[in-house]
Design a protein around this motif. Structure first.
Motif, short mmCIF file in Angstrom:
data_model
loop_
_atom_site.label_atom_id
_atom_site.label_comp_id
_atom_site.label_asym_id
_atom_site.label_seq_id
_atom_site.Cartn_x
_atom_site.Cartn_y
_atom_site.Cartn_z
N UNK A 166 92.22 -33.38 36.32
CA UNK A 166 92.88 -34.35 37.17
C UNK A 166 94.16 -34.74 36.43
N UNK A 167 95.26 -34.13 36.82
CA UNK A 167 96.51 -34.37 36.11
C UNK A 167 97.05 -35.78 36.32
N UNK A 168 96.58 -36.46 37.36
CA UNK A 168 97.00 -37.85 37.56
C UNK A 168 96.33 -38.79 36.57
N UNK A 169 95.22 -38.32 35.99
CA UNK A 169 94.47 -39.13 35.02
C UNK A 169 94.48 -38.53 33.63
N UNK A 170 95.26 -37.46 33.43
CA UNK A 170 95.32 -36.78 32.12
C UNK A 170 93.92 -36.44 31.60
N UNK A 171 93.11 -35.89 32.46
CA UNK A 171 91.72 -35.64 32.13
C UNK A 171 91.31 -34.22 32.51
N UNK A 211 100.98 -40.25 19.30
CA UNK A 211 100.41 -39.04 18.74
C UNK A 211 99.41 -38.45 19.74
N UNK A 212 99.23 -37.16 19.60
CA UNK A 212 98.32 -36.45 20.49
C UNK A 212 96.88 -36.90 20.22
N UNK A 213 96.19 -37.23 21.29
CA UNK A 213 94.77 -37.57 21.18
C UNK A 213 94.00 -36.92 22.31
N UNK A 214 92.83 -36.43 21.98
CA UNK A 214 91.88 -35.90 22.96
C UNK A 214 90.55 -36.58 22.68
N UNK A 215 90.00 -37.23 23.69
CA UNK A 215 88.76 -37.99 23.49
C UNK A 215 87.72 -37.54 24.52
N UNK A 216 86.66 -36.92 24.02
CA UNK A 216 85.58 -36.46 24.90
C UNK A 216 84.57 -37.57 25.14
N UNK A 217 83.92 -37.48 26.29
CA UNK A 217 82.83 -38.39 26.62
C UNK A 217 81.89 -37.70 27.60
N UNK A 218 80.72 -38.30 27.79
CA UNK A 218 79.79 -37.78 28.79
C UNK A 218 78.61 -37.01 28.23
N UNK A 219 78.58 -36.81 26.92
CA UNK A 219 77.46 -36.09 26.34
C UNK A 219 76.18 -36.91 26.38
N UNK A 220 75.08 -36.25 26.09
CA UNK A 220 73.80 -36.95 26.08
C UNK A 220 72.65 -35.96 26.10
N UNK A 221 71.48 -36.49 26.42
CA UNK A 221 70.26 -35.68 26.46
C UNK A 221 69.91 -35.41 27.92
N UNK A 222 69.61 -34.15 28.21
CA UNK A 222 69.27 -33.77 29.58
C UNK A 222 68.16 -32.72 29.52
N UNK A 280 96.09 -37.95 25.70
CA UNK A 280 97.21 -38.88 25.60
C UNK A 280 98.17 -38.40 24.53
N UNK A 281 99.40 -38.91 24.60
CA UNK A 281 100.38 -38.60 23.57
C UNK A 281 101.19 -37.35 23.80
N UNK A 282 100.99 -36.69 24.94
CA UNK A 282 101.79 -35.50 25.26
C UNK A 282 101.83 -35.34 26.78
N UNK A 283 102.69 -34.45 27.24
CA UNK A 283 102.83 -34.20 28.67
C UNK A 283 101.70 -33.29 29.12
N UNK A 284 100.63 -33.90 29.59
CA UNK A 284 99.38 -33.19 29.89
C UNK A 284 99.60 -32.07 30.91
N UNK A 285 100.49 -32.30 31.85
CA UNK A 285 100.66 -31.35 32.97
C UNK A 285 101.29 -30.04 32.56
N UNK A 286 101.74 -29.93 31.31
CA UNK A 286 102.38 -28.69 30.87
C UNK A 286 101.51 -27.86 29.94
N UNK A 287 100.25 -28.27 29.75
CA UNK A 287 99.38 -27.56 28.80
C UNK A 287 98.08 -27.08 29.45
N UNK A 288 97.74 -25.83 29.13
CA UNK A 288 96.39 -25.37 29.43
C UNK A 288 95.40 -26.05 28.50
#
Lengths: 106, 126
Positions: free
Chosen positions: B73-78, B1-12, B25-33
């Motif tokens: 980074x399409x090699x890392x689906x990110x 299944x399609x999953x999108x997982x964010x990270x890196x937030x915090x206080x600055x 994950x769960x889909x062909x990342x390289x074909x989507x904006x």
């Protein structure tokens, strides 16, 4: 830039009632670019309607979208308890959102 | 299944930098904006940035132009969002979203965000 104005700001209705939410564009907008989302606290937005009237996968048929030109409408035919949320329209030519309509339980 | 997982937030602190990441994950990342959308506390949704499937084109909201950079980074689906010169008004939950399109006779006629991550909170405060 096309600005979207949603009305009313807040809509108070009871379960079972019909909800009509409006989204007005500042300039004529192709209906293919009008999208509706549902947003609940602590959750990501949920796609409801795209192309002004096409229901997204898994969206119940009590949700319907209509409109053209500058005036678009999201209708919920008979409110279920889980429908109380904030609703946003979006124009997907430059991706901007309306300010939202809060649908609350009366 | 399609999953999108964010990270890196915090206080600055104001003027500082932060980088958000969205792992797909769960889909062909390289074909989507892909997009970033944010919601400030008590406010509505605000579109932030877009990147084409191959990374060849990007667009930004005026409020972040010149300060934020979207990349992928399409090699890392990110997909990444580098946020510099942060302001208090950038405080928000940041969502990544996948752009789906509908076509007719080979022409794209509709764009919409069909999958969203759960969001990552960025707080800019001294």
């Amino acid at each position: 830039e096309i600005v979207l104005t949603q009305s009313p700001g807040t809509l108070s209705l009871s379960p079972g009632e019909r909800a009509t939410l409006s989204c007005r564009a500042s300039h004529t907008l192709s209906s293919t670019y009008l999208v509706w989302y549902q947003k609940k606290p602590g959750q990501p937005p949920r796609l409801l309607i795209y192309g002004a009237s096409s229901r997204a996968t898994g969206i119940p048929d009590r949700f319907s979208g209509s409109g053209s030109g500058t005036d678009f409408t999201l209708t919920i035919s008979a409110l279920e308890p889980e429908d109380f949320a904030v609703y946003y329209c979006q124009q997907s030519s430059s991706y901007t959102f309306g300010q939202g309509t809060r649908l609350e339980i009366k | 299944q399609v999953q999108l997982v964010e990270s890196g937030g915090g206080v600055v602190q104001p003027g500082g930098s932060l980088r958000l990441s969205c792992k797909a994950s769960g889909f062909t990342f390289t074909t989507y904006g892909m997009h970033w959308v944010r919601q400030a506390p008590g406010k509505g949704l605000e579109w932030v940035a877009f990147i084409r499937s191959d990374g060849s084109d990007t667009h930004y909201a005026d409020s972040v132009k010149g300060r934020f950079t979207i990349s992928r980074d399409n090699s890392k689906n990110t997909v990444l969002l580098q946020m510099n010169s942060l302001k208090v008004e950038d405080t928000a939950v940041y969502f990544c979203a996948r752009e789906e399109t509908s076509s007719m006779f080979g022409v794209v006629i509709s764009h919409y965000f069909d999958y969203w991550g759960q969001g990552s909170l960025v707080t800019v405060s001294s």
